[in-house]
Design an enzyme around this catalytic site. Structure first.
Site, PDB file in Angstrom:
ATOM      1  CG  PHE A   1      -1.890   1.189   1.163  1.00  0.00           C
ATOM      2  CD1 PHE A   1      -3.041   1.117   0.388  1.00  0.00           C
ATOM      3  CD2 PHE A   1      -1.624   2.374   1.836  1.00  0.00           C
ATOM      4  CE1 PHE A   1      -3.926   2.197   0.300  1.00  0.00           C
ATOM      5  CE2 PHE A   1      -2.502   3.457   1.754  1.00  0.00           C
ATOM      6  CZ  PHE A   1      -3.655   3.362   0.987  1.00  0.00           C
TER       7      PHE A   1
ATOM      8  CG  ASP B   1       5.716   3.573   1.746  1.00  0.00           C
ATOM      9  OD1 ASP B   1       5.749   4.214   2.820  1.00  0.00           O
ATOM     10  OD2 ASP B   1       4.681   3.462   1.050  1.00  0.00           O
TER      11      ASP B   1
ATOM     12  CE  LYS C   1      -0.103   5.539   7.829  1.00  0.00           C
ATOM     13  NZ  LYS C   1      -1.490   5.831   8.099  1.00  0.00           N
TER      14      LYS C   1
HETATM   15  C1  LIG Z   1       3.069   2.349   3.777  1.00  0.00           C
HETATM   16  C2  LIG Z   1       2.153   3.492   3.444  1.00  0.00           C
HETATM   17  N1  LIG Z   1       2.460   4.304   2.423  1.00  0.00           N
HETATM   18  C3  LIG Z   1       1.681   5.332   2.096  1.00  0.00           C
HETATM   19  C4  LIG Z   1       0.520   5.605   2.775  1.00  0.00           C
HETATM   20  C5  LIG Z   1      -0.340   6.760   2.390  1.00  0.00           C
HETATM   21  O1  LIG Z   1      -0.223   7.778   3.336  1.00  0.00           O
HETATM   22  P1  LIG Z   1      -1.295   8.981   3.376  1.00  0.00           P
HETATM   23  O2  LIG Z   1      -2.582   8.391   3.805  1.00  0.00           O
HETATM   24  O3  LIG Z   1      -0.708   9.947   4.366  1.00  0.00           O
HETATM   25  O4  LIG Z   1      -1.348   9.547   2.012  1.00  0.00           O
HETATM   26  C6  LIG Z   1       0.157   4.788   3.851  1.00  0.00           C
HETATM   27  C7  LIG Z   1      -1.097   5.031   4.586  1.00  0.00           C
HETATM   28  O5  LIG Z   1      -1.615   4.206   5.265  1.00  0.00           O
HETATM   29  C8  LIG Z   1       0.992   3.702   4.193  1.00  0.00           C
HETATM   30  O6  LIG Z   1       0.689   2.883   5.199  1.00  0.00           O
END
Ligand SMILES: Cc1ncc(COP(=O)(O)O)c(C=O)c1O
Length: 404
Positions: free
Chosen positions: A144, A229, A258
Site C-alpha cells: 500500500f 516506504d 504519518k
Molecule cells: C506504507 C504506506 N504508504 C503510504 C501511505 C499513504 O499515506 P497517506 O494516507 O498519508 O497519504 C500509507 C497510509 O496508510 C501507508 O501505510
C-alpha cells in the site's frame, strides 16, 4: 447530561451522512472531543485507550506539552510562508533527518501518498537526467503506497486501482518476500524497486531479513534504486527510528509521513546524494510542503523521542505486549498469529470477525483497527506504558473469551 452527549453523536453522524463523501463507510460511533496522553475522550463523556494512534500518527499521544508548545509558538511567529523564501524549521528539520539517517537530501510534502509521489518522480527523474530513462518500478503485491493516481498505480492491490482506470503505467507487482520474483521481473527498463518493510495496510506482514538483504544487494549490483516506504514504519514505530536499521541495509530513497509531526500533516522524501540528482530546480514543489508549522511540530516530535527515550520504551513495552499476546493466544486459542515489530502489531484471529472484536473492544473503551476479515492492528502512541498495555491485553482476553 448523558442524553445531550447522545444527541451530539446523532447530530454529527446525521450531518456526516448528509455532507461527507461516504468513503469511510460506516464509522465507529465515536465523536472525538479531545485527547490526553494515550487516551481519547468522546463527546459521549467516555475515555478510550487509543491503541491505533490515528493509524500510526499520534507518535507522542495527545496533548503532548512539547508538541503543543512548538505548534503554538510557531503559529504566533508564522504559520506559512511560501518556498520562495527560506524558513528555519524546514532547514533544521532537513538537517536533522539527514544527520539521523542514510540520506544526504530531503524534500517535504504533506502526506504519505505525496511523499511517495515525490519518490516515484525522483526515481524517474534520476534516470531521465542520466539520459537513459528507466521508468519501470517493481512493487510488491499486497503493498500500500497511497490513494493518489500514481500511488494507487504503485500499490499492489487491484481493488484500489480498478475503479479509477486507466492507471499510470510503469509498475509491475511481484509476490512479497519472494526474491526470485524480483529478479524475474527486472528488465532493462527497471529503474527502481519500491517496498515496505512491514506491509501495514494489508494485515501487518513483515519483510524477511534475508529478502531485504538480497534485494539491496541486487539493486546495488544492477544499479537499480531501492525505495523504501516507511510512511507507516518510520519515526520510531518499530522500535528503531527507521525500520531499515533492523534490516542491515540502507535505501537510496525513503519516504516518511504519518508520525513525523505527531499529527500535523507532513511527508518527507529522503535520498542519498546520487538519487537526489533526480530533482533539479523546477522539477518538483509543493505549496504547503515544508511549511514552518509542520516542520516545527516535527522537530518537537524528534526532540521528544530523543529526550524521553521513546525508542527503548517501544522496544520494552512491545516485547511485553508480544509475550502477553502469546499467553492470551495459548489461553483462548482464538489467536492464530501475532505479527509485526515494535508498536505496529497485527493480531490474526483464529476465527470470528475482526470487526466484531474491534467493536467489542470499543465498547470496553479501547480503540483498534481491523484489517480485512481477521486481523486486528494496533499502532499506539510511542508513550504507551506496560501498565496501559496490560489493561489492553486483559480487555482483549475478555473479548476473545466472550466476557461482557
Ligand atoms: C506504507 C504506506 N504508504 C503510504 C501511505 C499513504 O499515506 P497517506 O494516507 O498519508 O497519504 C500509507 C497510509 O496508510 C501507508 O501505510
Amino acid at each position: 447530561m448523558e442524553e445531550n452527549k447522545d444527541i451530539k453523536l446523532q447530530q454529527i453522524t446525521g450531518y456526516d451522512e448528509a455532507y461527507y463523501m461516504p468513503v469511510f463507510g460506516k464509522r465507529v460511533p465515536l465523536v472525538v472531543d479531545h485527547g490526553k496522553g494515550v487516551y481519547l475522550y468522546g463527546t459521549d463523556g467516555k475515555k478510550y485507550m487509543d491503541m491505533i494512534g490515528g493509524i500510526a500518527v499520534n507518535t507522542l499521544g495527545h496533548d503532548n506539552g512539547r508538541l503543543v508548545r512548538a505548534i503554538s509558538s510557531q503559529a504566533r511567529k508564522v504559520i506559512h510562508c511560501c518556498n520562495y523564501y527560506y524558513n528555519e524549521p524546514q532547514t533544521m528539520l532537513a538537517k536533522k533527518l539527514v544527520e539521523m539517517s542514510f540520506a544526504d537530501k530531503v524534500f517535504f510534502a504533506n502526506s504519505g501518498a505525496e511523499a511517495n509521489e515525490g519518490a516515484i518522480k525522483l526515481a524517474r527523474g534520476y534516470w531521465s537526467k542520466k539520459g537513459t530513462p528507466k521508468p519501470k518500478i517493481i512493487t510488491a503485491k499486497m503493498s500500500f503506497h497511497g490513494r493518489t493516481l500514481a500511488t494507487i498505480a504503485a500499490t499492489g492491490q487491484e481493488k484500489f486501482r480498478a475503479p479509477f482506470a486507466p492507471v499510470m503505467p510503469g509498475f509491475e507487482y511481484v509476490p512479497f518476500n519472494d526474491f526470485e520474483a524480483i529478479k524475474n521481473a527486472t528488465d532493462a527498463q527497471t529503474g527502481a524497486i519500491m517496498l515496505e518493510l512491514i506491509q501495514g495496510e494489508s494485515g501487518v506482514h513483515p519483510a524477511d531479513f534475508d529478502y531485504i538483504q538480497s534485494v539491496r544487494k541486487f539493486c546495488t549490483q544492477n544499479k537499480i534504486l531501492l525505495i523504501i516506504d516507511e510512511v507507516q514504519t518510520g519515526v520510531g514505530r518499530t522500535g528503531t527510528f527507521f525500520a531499515y536499521e533492523q534490516f542491515g541495509i540502507q535505501p537510496d530513497i525513503l519516504t516518511l509521513a504519518k508520525g513525523l509531526a505527531g499529527g500535523v500533516p507532513i511527508g518527507a522524501v529522503l535520498a542519498n546524494q546520487s538519487a537526489a540528482t533526480g530533482f533539479g530546480p523546477g522539477d518538483h514543489g509543493s505549496t504547503f510542503g515544508g511549511n514552518p508549522l509542520a516542520c516545527a511540530a516535527a522537530l518537537a516530535v524528534l526532540e521528544e523521542i530523543e529526550s524521553k527515550n521513546l525508542l527503548s520504551n517501544v522496544q520494552n513495552v512491545s516485547a511485553y505486549l508480544q509475550k502477553k499476546l502469546q499467553s492470551v493466544s495459548k489461553k483462548t486459542k482464538k489467536i492464530a498469529e501475532v505479527r509485526g515489530k515494535g508498536f505496529l502489531l497485527g493480531i490474526e484471529l483464529e476465527s470470528g470477525s475482526a470487526s466484531d472484536v474491534k467493536m467489542k473492544l470499543f465498547e470496553k473503551g479501547f480503540l483498534v483497527s481491523s484489517i480485512g476479515s481477521n486481523v486486528i492492528r494496533i499502532a499506539p502512541p510511542l508513550i504507551l506504558t506496560r501498565f496501559q498495555a496490560i489493561k489492553f491485553i486483559s480487555a482483549l482476553q475478555d473479548v476473545l473469551e466472550g466476557k461482557e
